[in-house]
Design a protein around this motif. Structure first.
Motif, PDB file in Angstrom:
ATOM      1  N   TYR A 104      10.359   4.551  10.780  1.00  0.00           N
ATOM      2  CA  TYR A 104       9.467   3.694   9.978  1.00  0.00           C
ATOM      3  C   TYR A 104       8.117   4.393   9.832  1.00  0.00           C
ATOM      4  O   TYR A 104       7.468   4.711  10.843  1.00  0.00           O
ATOM      5  CB  TYR A 104       9.299   2.324  10.662  1.00  0.00           C
ATOM      6  CG  TYR A 104       8.298   1.433   9.952  1.00  0.00           C
ATOM      7  CD1 TYR A 104       8.516   1.018   8.641  1.00  0.00           C
ATOM      8  CD2 TYR A 104       7.113   1.031  10.577  1.00  0.00           C
ATOM      9  CE1 TYR A 104       7.594   0.232   7.972  1.00  0.00           C
ATOM     10  CE2 TYR A 104       6.181   0.235   9.918  1.00  0.00           C
ATOM     11  CZ  TYR A 104       6.429  -0.162   8.610  1.00  0.00           C
ATOM     12  OH  TYR A 104       5.511  -0.940   7.941  1.00  0.00           O
ATOM     13  N   LEU A 105       7.703   4.619   8.595  1.00  0.00           N
ATOM     14  CA  LEU A 105       6.386   5.240   8.363  1.00  0.00           C
ATOM     15  C   LEU A 105       5.315   4.160   8.346  1.00  0.00           C
ATOM     16  O   LEU A 105       5.309   3.291   7.476  1.00  0.00           O
ATOM     17  CB  LEU A 105       6.362   6.017   7.038  1.00  0.00           C
ATOM     18  CG  LEU A 105       7.356   7.173   6.886  1.00  0.00           C
ATOM     19  CD1 LEU A 105       7.028   8.007   5.652  1.00  0.00           C
ATOM     20  CD2 LEU A 105       7.401   8.068   8.122  1.00  0.00           C
ATOM     21  N   SER A 106       4.426   4.236   9.325  1.00  0.00           N
ATOM     22  CA  SER A 106       3.335   3.263   9.440  1.00  0.00           C
ATOM     23  C   SER A 106       2.006   3.976   9.202  1.00  0.00           C
ATOM     24  O   SER A 106       1.981   5.074   8.640  1.00  0.00           O
ATOM     25  CB  SER A 106       3.389   2.610  10.830  1.00  0.00           C
ATOM     26  OG  SER A 106       2.370   1.636  10.944  1.00  0.00           O
ATOM     27  N   THR A 107       0.935   3.364   9.609  1.00  0.00           N
ATOM     28  CA  THR A 107      -0.375   3.961   9.359  1.00  0.00           C
ATOM     29  C   THR A 107      -1.275   3.889  10.590  1.00  0.00           C
ATOM     30  O   THR A 107      -1.169   2.967  11.404  1.00  0.00           O
ATOM     31  CB  THR A 107      -1.080   3.285   8.153  1.00  0.00           C
ATOM     32  OG1 THR A 107      -2.499   3.316   8.363  1.00  0.00           O
ATOM     33  CG2 THR A 107      -0.680   1.867   7.967  1.00  0.00           C
ATOM     34  N   ASN A 134      -1.389  -6.791   9.029  1.00  0.00           N
ATOM     35  CA  ASN A 134      -0.029  -6.955   8.502  1.00  0.00           C
ATOM     36  C   ASN A 134       0.867  -5.805   8.955  1.00  0.00           C
ATOM     37  O   ASN A 134       2.026  -5.995   9.322  1.00  0.00           O
ATOM     38  CB  ASN A 134      -0.039  -7.002   6.968  1.00  0.00           C
ATOM     39  CG  ASN A 134      -0.758  -8.227   6.434  1.00  0.00           C
ATOM     40  OD1 ASN A 134      -0.977  -9.179   7.178  1.00  0.00           O
ATOM     41  ND2 ASN A 134      -1.129  -8.198   5.173  1.00  0.00           N
ATOM     42  N   ARG A 135       0.320  -4.611   8.933  1.00  0.00           N
ATOM     43  CA  ARG A 135       1.104  -3.433   9.290  1.00  0.00           C
ATOM     44  C   ARG A 135       1.527  -3.502  10.762  1.00  0.00           C
ATOM     45  O   ARG A 135       2.668  -3.212  11.102  1.00  0.00           O
ATOM     46  CB  ARG A 135       0.270  -2.183   9.035  1.00  0.00           C
ATOM     47  CG  ARG A 135       1.006  -0.930   9.291  1.00  0.00           C
ATOM     48  CD  ARG A 135       2.114  -0.719   8.296  1.00  0.00           C
ATOM     49  NE  ARG A 135       1.586  -0.158   7.079  1.00  0.00           N
ATOM     50  CZ  ARG A 135       2.279   0.587   6.247  1.00  0.00           C
ATOM     51  NH1 ARG A 135       3.558   0.858   6.475  1.00  0.00           N
ATOM     52  NH2 ARG A 135       1.739   1.045   5.148  1.00  0.00           N
ATOM     53  N   LEU A 154       0.638   7.346  10.506  1.00  0.00           N
ATOM     54  CA  LEU A 154       0.151   8.439   9.667  1.00  0.00           C
ATOM     55  C   LEU A 154      -1.268   8.188   9.184  1.00  0.00           C
ATOM     56  O   LEU A 154      -1.596   7.061   8.785  1.00  0.00           O
ATOM     57  CB  LEU A 154       1.051   8.580   8.432  1.00  0.00           C
ATOM     58  CG  LEU A 154       2.555   8.641   8.712  1.00  0.00           C
ATOM     59  CD1 LEU A 154       3.341   8.541   7.409  1.00  0.00           C
ATOM     60  CD2 LEU A 154       2.901   9.926   9.452  1.00  0.00           C
ATOM     61  N   PRO A 155      -2.100   9.245   9.174  1.00  0.00           N
ATOM     62  CA  PRO A 155      -3.417   9.147   8.517  1.00  0.00           C
ATOM     63  C   PRO A 155      -3.246   9.487   7.033  1.00  0.00           C
ATOM     64  O   PRO A 155      -2.132   9.394   6.511  1.00  0.00           O
ATOM     65  CB  PRO A 155      -4.221  10.206   9.282  1.00  0.00           C
ATOM     66  CG  PRO A 155      -3.194  11.249   9.628  1.00  0.00           C
ATOM     67  CD  PRO A 155      -1.848  10.544   9.781  1.00  0.00           C
ATOM     68  N   GLY A 156      -4.322   9.890   6.350  1.00  0.00           N
ATOM     69  CA  GLY A 156      -4.232  10.203   4.918  1.00  0.00           C
ATOM     70  C   GLY A 156      -3.192  11.293   4.650  1.00  0.00           C
ATOM     71  O   GLY A 156      -3.249  12.366   5.251  1.00  0.00           O
ATOM     72  N   ILE A 157      -2.263  10.987   3.757  1.00  0.00           N
ATOM     73  CA  ILE A 157      -1.176  11.944   3.452  1.00  0.00           C
ATOM     74  C   ILE A 157      -1.568  12.754   2.212  1.00  0.00           C
ATOM     75  O   ILE A 157      -1.979  12.180   1.204  1.00  0.00           O
ATOM     76  CB  ILE A 157       0.139  11.192   3.149  1.00  0.00           C
ATOM     77  CG1 ILE A 157       0.531  10.288   4.326  1.00  0.00           C
ATOM     78  CG2 ILE A 157       1.254  12.171   2.803  1.00  0.00           C
ATOM     79  CD1 ILE A 157       1.662   9.295   3.993  1.00  0.00           C
ATOM     80  N   ASN A 212       2.072   9.426  16.644  1.00  0.00           N
ATOM     81  CA  ASN A 212       1.142   9.807  15.571  1.00  0.00           C
ATOM     82  C   ASN A 212       1.574  11.152  15.004  1.00  0.00           C
ATOM     83  O   ASN A 212       1.946  12.055  15.766  1.00  0.00           O
ATOM     84  CB  ASN A 212      -0.269  10.014  16.125  1.00  0.00           C
ATOM     85  CG  ASN A 212      -0.892   8.747  16.695  1.00  0.00           C
ATOM     86  OD1 ASN A 212      -0.505   7.643  16.326  1.00  0.00           O
ATOM     87  ND2 ASN A 212      -1.860   8.915  17.586  1.00  0.00           N
ATOM     88  N   ILE A 213       1.495  11.288  13.685  1.00  0.00           N
ATOM     89  CA  ILE A 213       1.664  12.620  13.079  1.00  0.00           C
ATOM     90  C   ILE A 213       0.375  12.895  12.300  1.00  0.00           C
ATOM     91  O   ILE A 213       0.115  12.256  11.277  1.00  0.00           O
ATOM     92  CB  ILE A 213       2.883  12.722  12.138  1.00  0.00           C
ATOM     93  CG1 ILE A 213       4.148  12.140  12.802  1.00  0.00           C
ATOM     94  CG2 ILE A 213       3.118  14.168  11.723  1.00  0.00           C
ATOM     95  CD1 ILE A 213       5.411  12.201  11.930  1.00  0.00           C
TER      96      ILE A 213
END
Ligand SMILES: NC(=O)c1ccc[n+]([C@@H]2O[C@H](COP(=O)([O-])OP(=O)(O)OC[C@H]3O[C@@H](n4cnc5c(N)ncnc54)[C@H](OP(=O)(O)O)[C@@H]3O)[C@@H](O)[C@H]2O)c1
Length: 292
Positions: A104-107, A134-135, A154-157, A212-213
């Motif tokens: 799951y890609l989160s933020t 919400n996330r 993820l931070p800014g992609i 974290n990536i």
């Protein structure tokens, strides 16, 4: 690290929900490993490997889509009510499948504002914005689903086709200065390759549910913009202070400037041993420049 029985060399079947920027990069890459990959988008496409999934429009997916599925990656953000589109529509279906792995890609927005401090997976999330609350709720629902889920914050992609170069080209660039403000980033290729690395080494690495990536060097937006102008051989416009610029920013753009944090990648890169392809924005942006 020696790769154990490679999950990707066998004929696994991946369903990728939300084939946008990160999802399509992931799909295209793992296809090269010989995996069977189906992707979703909200509208029909000519791609025979794409299926329509739109949580806002009721979901009736062809049963065949799920035949033999071993892996799922969701790249879809919460919907307008804050619900997770995939879980809301398909949770019980997914629970009936013999899945080996769900990503799951989160933020990193869930961490909130650390006033420039480093933040890692062991820190308690402290969301500031409603969308980040919400996330976090969606992350919790994925964990509570009992599926073998791994969450990537993820931070800014950025990457080829979506970077500061496009903002400059489309004249959407704003050079804003805010003292001590930094942003973290990740190149889209590192999202894909970090996940592939974790899958390939699943049997010999301790499983972490939240990872974290991010790259090694959070920095100011101005440094990034200046670097792009330098590569283009152009002169960067004069910076404006955040105070002067803020009234003209959209509410969402303003909200990004209200949060200041440095995302630690130590779990991924030190503990788990993933080697970043693009350690910092300079290397990553050169790649974007060469591929734009
Ligand atoms: N962009 C960033 O800088 C950033 C930073 C941190 C985290 N993230 C998060 O990481 C994930 C991947 O980001 P990304 O930028 O690669 O995503 P993206 O390019 O915006 O793609 C999002 C995908 O989700 C699909 N989608 C959206 N709402 C949907 C719904 N209600 N039902 C079905 N499908 C829906 C879109 O469908 P269509 O293809 O039909 O449009 C698209 O394929 C997202 O959850 C994003 O919020 C993004």
């Amino acid at each position: 690290m020696k790769k154990t029985a490679s999950l990707l060399e066998h004929k696994n079947k991946f369903l990728i929900f939300g084939c946008g920027f990160s999802g399509s990069f992931f799909a295209n890459t793992i296809r090269k490993f010989g995996c069977n990959v189906l992707t979703s988008s909200r509208s029909t496409s000519k791609d025979p490997n794409n299926f329509v999934f739109n949580s806002e429009k009721g979901v009736v997916l062809d049963e065949q889509i799920f035949d033999g599925v071993t892996h799922i990656l969701s790249c879809i953000p919460p919907d307008k009510n804050g619900d997770d589109p995939v879980l809301k529509s398909l949770q019980s279906k997914l629970q009936d499948l013999p899945l080996k792995w769900v990503g799951y890609l989160s933020t990193t927005g869930v961490y909130g504002n650390t006033e420039g401090g480093w933040v890692s997976e062991i820190d308690q999330p402290n969301p500031l914005q409603q969308r980040s609350h919400n996330r976090l709720t969606c992350e919790k629902k994925w964990i509570e689903s009992g599926l073998p889920v791994q969450i990537f914050r993820l931070p800014g992609i950025y990457g080829p086709g979506r970077s500061t170069f496009e903002a400059i080209k489309n004249r959407k660039i704003r050079v804003i200065f805010k003292k001590a403000q930094v942003f973290s980033r990740v190149h889209v290729a590192d999202i894909t390759h970090a996940i592939i690395y974790l899958l390939q080494n699943k049997d010999c690495l301790k499983f972490h549910q939240i990872i974290n990536i991010a790259d090694d060097e959070p920095c100011s937006q101005i440094e990034v913009i200046q670097y792009c102008y330098d590569l283009l051989g152009l002169t960067m416009p004069k910076p404006i202070s955040f105070e002067d610029a803020k009234d003209e920013l959209s509410p969402i753009a303003q909200s990004f400037w209200m949060e200041n944090r440095r995302i630690s990648n130590k779990l991924l890169c030190e503990t788990l041993g993933y080697k970043l392809i693009y350690k910092n924005y300079k290397i990553g942006l050169k790649n974007c420049y060469q591929n734009s």
